[in-house]
Design a protein around this motif. Structure first.
Motif, PDB file in Angstrom:
ATOM      1  N   GLY A 121      16.854   7.679   3.956  1.00 58.80           N
ATOM      2  CA  GLY A 121      18.619   7.432   4.178  1.00 58.80           C
ATOM      3  C   GLY A 121      17.725   5.577   5.238  1.00 58.80           C
ATOM      4  N   TYR A 122      15.950   5.565   5.177  1.00 60.13           N
ATOM      5  CA  TYR A 122      15.663   4.433   5.648  1.00 60.13           C
ATOM      6  C   TYR A 122      14.977   3.354   5.139  1.00 60.13           C
ATOM      7  CZ  TYR A 122      16.112   7.083   9.387  1.00 60.13           C
ATOM      8  OH  TYR A 122      16.591   8.494  11.274  1.00 60.13           O
ATOM      9  N   ARG A 123      15.020   1.983   5.355  1.00 55.92           N
ATOM     10  CA  ARG A 123      15.197   0.942   4.074  1.00 55.92           C
ATOM     11  C   ARG A 123      14.115   0.801   4.966  1.00 55.92           C
ATOM     12  NH1 ARG A 123      18.673  -2.012   0.215  1.00 55.92           N
ATOM     13  NH2 ARG A 123      17.363  -3.570  -1.303  1.00 55.92           N
ATOM     14  N   GLY A 124      13.106  -0.018   5.014  1.00 59.04           N
ATOM     15  CA  GLY A 124      12.321  -1.064   5.410  1.00 59.04           C
ATOM     16  C   GLY A 124      10.827  -1.851   4.670  1.00 59.04           C
ATOM     17  N   TRP A 125      10.475  -2.713   5.435  1.00 62.78           N
ATOM     18  CA  TRP A 125       9.066  -3.254   4.459  1.00 62.78           C
ATOM     19  C   TRP A 125       8.105  -2.318   5.141  1.00 62.78           C
ATOM     20  CZ3 TRP A 125       9.290  -6.967   0.782  1.00 62.78           C
ATOM     21  CH2 TRP A 125      10.478  -7.629   0.344  1.00 62.78           C
ATOM     22  N   ALA A 126       6.818  -2.312   4.574  1.00 60.22           N
ATOM     23  CA  ALA A 126       5.863  -1.157   4.283  1.00 60.22           C
ATOM     24  C   ALA A 126       4.672  -1.937   4.278  1.00 60.22           C
ATOM     25  CB  ALA A 126       5.618  -0.325   3.863  1.00 60.22           C
ATOM     26  N   LEU A 127       3.545  -1.583   4.622  1.00 54.50           N
ATOM     27  CA  LEU A 127       1.978  -2.919   4.533  1.00 54.50           C
ATOM     28  C   LEU A 127       1.780  -1.675   2.859  1.00 54.50           C
ATOM     29  CD1 LEU A 127       0.586  -3.000   7.529  1.00 54.50           C
ATOM     30  CD2 LEU A 127       1.043  -4.880   6.359  1.00 54.50           C
ATOM     31  N   LYS A 128       1.242  -2.790   1.925  1.00 53.97           N
ATOM     32  CA  LYS A 128       1.345  -2.663   0.522  1.00 53.97           C
ATOM     33  C   LYS A 128      -0.252  -1.306   0.732  1.00 53.97           C
ATOM     34  CE  LYS A 128       1.430  -5.381  -2.947  1.00 53.97           C
ATOM     35  NZ  LYS A 128       1.941  -6.531  -3.975  1.00 53.97           N
ATOM     36  N   ALA A 129      -1.355  -1.782   1.437  1.00 52.19           N
ATOM     37  CA  ALA A 129      -1.821  -1.204   1.816  1.00 52.19           C
ATOM     38  C   ALA A 129      -1.660   0.381   2.236  1.00 52.19           C
ATOM     39  CB  ALA A 129      -3.248  -2.187   2.570  1.00 52.19           C
ATOM     40  N   GLN A 130      -1.039   0.446   2.464  1.00 50.29           N
ATOM     41  CA  GLN A 130      -0.325   2.004   3.050  1.00 50.29           C
ATOM     42  C   GLN A 130      -0.155   2.261   1.968  1.00 50.29           C
ATOM     43  OE1 GLN A 130       1.134   1.284   6.814  1.00 50.29           O
ATOM     44  NE2 GLN A 130      -0.463   0.458   7.540  1.00 50.29           N
ATOM     45  N   LEU A 131       0.563   2.179   0.351  1.00 51.86           N
ATOM     46  CA  LEU A 131       1.784   3.184  -0.007  1.00 51.86           C
ATOM     47  C   LEU A 131       0.326   3.380  -1.434  1.00 51.86           C
ATOM     48  CD1 LEU A 131       3.770   0.071  -0.498  1.00 51.86           C
ATOM     49  CD2 LEU A 131       3.974   2.934   0.959  1.00 51.86           C
ATOM     50  N   TRP A 132       0.895   3.837  -2.408  1.00 51.90           N
ATOM     51  CA  TRP A 132      -0.580   4.409  -3.452  1.00 51.90           C
ATOM     52  C   TRP A 132       0.938   4.626  -4.746  1.00 51.90           C
ATOM     53  CZ3 TRP A 132       0.082   7.744  -8.124  1.00 51.90           C
ATOM     54  CH2 TRP A 132      -0.656   7.479  -8.780  1.00 51.90           C
ATOM     55  N   GLY A 133       0.930   3.718  -5.486  1.00 50.65           N
ATOM     56  CA  GLY A 133       1.895   3.800  -6.519  1.00 50.65           C
ATOM     57  C   GLY A 133       2.553   2.549  -6.463  1.00 50.65           C
ATOM     58  N   VAL A 134       1.309   0.915  -6.207  1.00 53.39           N
ATOM     59  CA  VAL A 134       1.556  -0.189  -6.306  1.00 53.39           C
ATOM     60  C   VAL A 134       0.677  -0.821  -6.915  1.00 53.39           C
ATOM     61  CG1 VAL A 134       1.897  -0.713  -4.264  1.00 53.39           C
ATOM     62  CG2 VAL A 134       2.998  -2.006  -5.895  1.00 53.39           C
ATOM     63  N   ALA A 135       0.393  -1.197  -7.733  1.00 54.06           N
ATOM     64  CA  ALA A 135      -1.662  -2.700  -7.667  1.00 54.06           C
ATOM     65  C   ALA A 135      -1.483  -3.461  -6.954  1.00 54.06           C
ATOM     66  CB  ALA A 135      -1.666  -2.929  -8.833  1.00 54.06           C
ATOM     67  N   PRO A 136      -2.616  -3.126  -6.140  1.00 56.14           N
ATOM     68  CA  PRO A 136      -2.714  -3.967  -5.038  1.00 56.14           C
ATOM     69  C   PRO A 136      -2.421  -5.414  -4.971  1.00 56.14           C
ATOM     70  CG  PRO A 136      -4.502  -3.074  -5.417  1.00 56.14           C
ATOM     71  CD  PRO A 136      -3.809  -2.731  -6.041  1.00 56.14           C
ATOM     72  N   GLU A 137      -2.179  -6.080  -6.076  1.00 55.62           N
ATOM     73  CA  GLU A 137      -2.055  -7.632  -6.673  1.00 55.62           C
ATOM     74  C   GLU A 137       0.124  -7.909  -7.328  1.00 55.62           C
ATOM     75  OE1 GLU A 137      -3.089  -5.322 -10.649  1.00 55.62           O
ATOM     76  OE2 GLU A 137      -4.609  -5.911  -8.308  1.00 55.62           O
ATOM     77  N   GLU A 138       0.242  -6.476  -7.801  1.00 61.22           N
ATOM     78  CA  GLU A 138       1.398  -6.592  -7.918  1.00 61.22           C
ATOM     79  C   GLU A 138       2.498  -7.210  -7.382  1.00 61.22           C
ATOM     80  OE1 GLU A 138       4.729  -3.350  -9.705  1.00 61.22           O
ATOM     81  OE2 GLU A 138       2.636  -2.553  -9.174  1.00 61.22           O
ATOM     82  N   LEU A 139       3.623  -8.060  -7.869  1.00 57.45           N
ATOM     83  CA  LEU A 139       4.681  -8.728  -7.460  1.00 57.45           C
ATOM     84  C   LEU A 139       5.814  -7.850  -8.226  1.00 57.45           C
ATOM     85  CD1 LEU A 139       3.079 -12.209  -7.062  1.00 57.45           C
ATOM     86  CD2 LEU A 139       3.193 -10.299  -4.991  1.00 57.45           C
ATOM     87  N   ARG A 140       6.705  -7.732  -7.471  1.00 51.54           N
ATOM     88  CA  ARG A 140       7.991  -7.006  -7.533  1.00 51.54           C
ATOM     89  C   ARG A 140       9.190  -8.435  -6.784  1.00 51.54           C
ATOM     90  NH1 ARG A 140       8.489  -2.545  -9.455  1.00 51.54           N
ATOM     91  NH2 ARG A 140      11.171  -2.302  -8.754  1.00 51.54           N
ATOM     92  N   GLU A 141      10.252  -8.390  -7.878  1.00 53.68           N
ATOM     93  CA  GLU A 141      11.681  -9.100  -7.364  1.00 53.68           C
ATOM     94  C   GLU A 141      12.620  -8.176  -7.118  1.00 53.68           C
ATOM     95  OE1 GLU A 141      12.655 -12.735  -8.600  1.00 53.68           O
ATOM     96  OE2 GLU A 141      10.004 -13.577  -9.011  1.00 53.68           O
TER      97      GLU A 141
END
Length: 167
Positions: free
Chosen positions: A147-167
């Protein structure tokens, strides 16, 4: 004339640097989608096999719906996947979803109202939480969980490539 050759050499060098990553991108022989790529577990349980068929031995069972996985190969209706720890095997494609999720890699990862560490903190996610992935820029991704939404640093996530951009 020498100046023209230098400019031409610089142009060719820049072209090769830009073209190399595109040429190096591997495509799956079945789907023609990029390899590797991230997906998630659609099912709440999925057998992980030693090879791409029902006759291959089951090595273990993934038991977490929504868990992000990385597809590294394709063969017919089978996808070779690996999890955050590098453990993997072959899974039937029907058990996978294109819906993107990420695994929180750092305990009490702060989630911000905007992609800025000076912004208001909207939540803190525990280590191992699975969050739905939204937009991503170079350093930040929008995540949703519990139920929470926001922005997290990509370096703290697994499942997204470091250079990946998403709109």
């Amino acid at each position: 004339m020498r100046g023209v050759l230098v400019v031409f050499a610089c142009f060719i060098g820049c072209f090769l640097c830009l073209a190399a990553p595109v040429a190096a991108m591997e495509r799956g022989p079945v789907t023609n989608l990029p390899l590797p790529r991230f997906v998630s577990m659609k099912a709440s349980e999925g057998n992980v096999r030693r090879g791409p068929s029902l006759t291959h031995r089951i090595d273990w069972v993934f038991k977490r719906r929504g868990m992000p996985l990385e597809i590294t190969a394709e063969y017919g209706h089978w996808r070779r996947v690996r999890d955050r720890d590098g453990a993997g095997g072959w899974v039937h494609y029907a058990l996978l979803s294109g819906a993107r999720t990420v695994l929180i890699e750092q305990d009490m990862t702060q989630v911000y109202a905007r992609p800025d560490q000076r912004a208001q903190v909207t939540a803190a996610f525990e280590l191992g939480v699975i969050a739905r992935l939204g937009e991503c820029n170079l350093d930040w991704c929008q995540v949703t969980a519990g139920g929470y939404r926001g922005w997290a640093l990509k370096a703290q996530l697994w499942g997204v490539a470091p250079e990946e951009l998403r709109e």
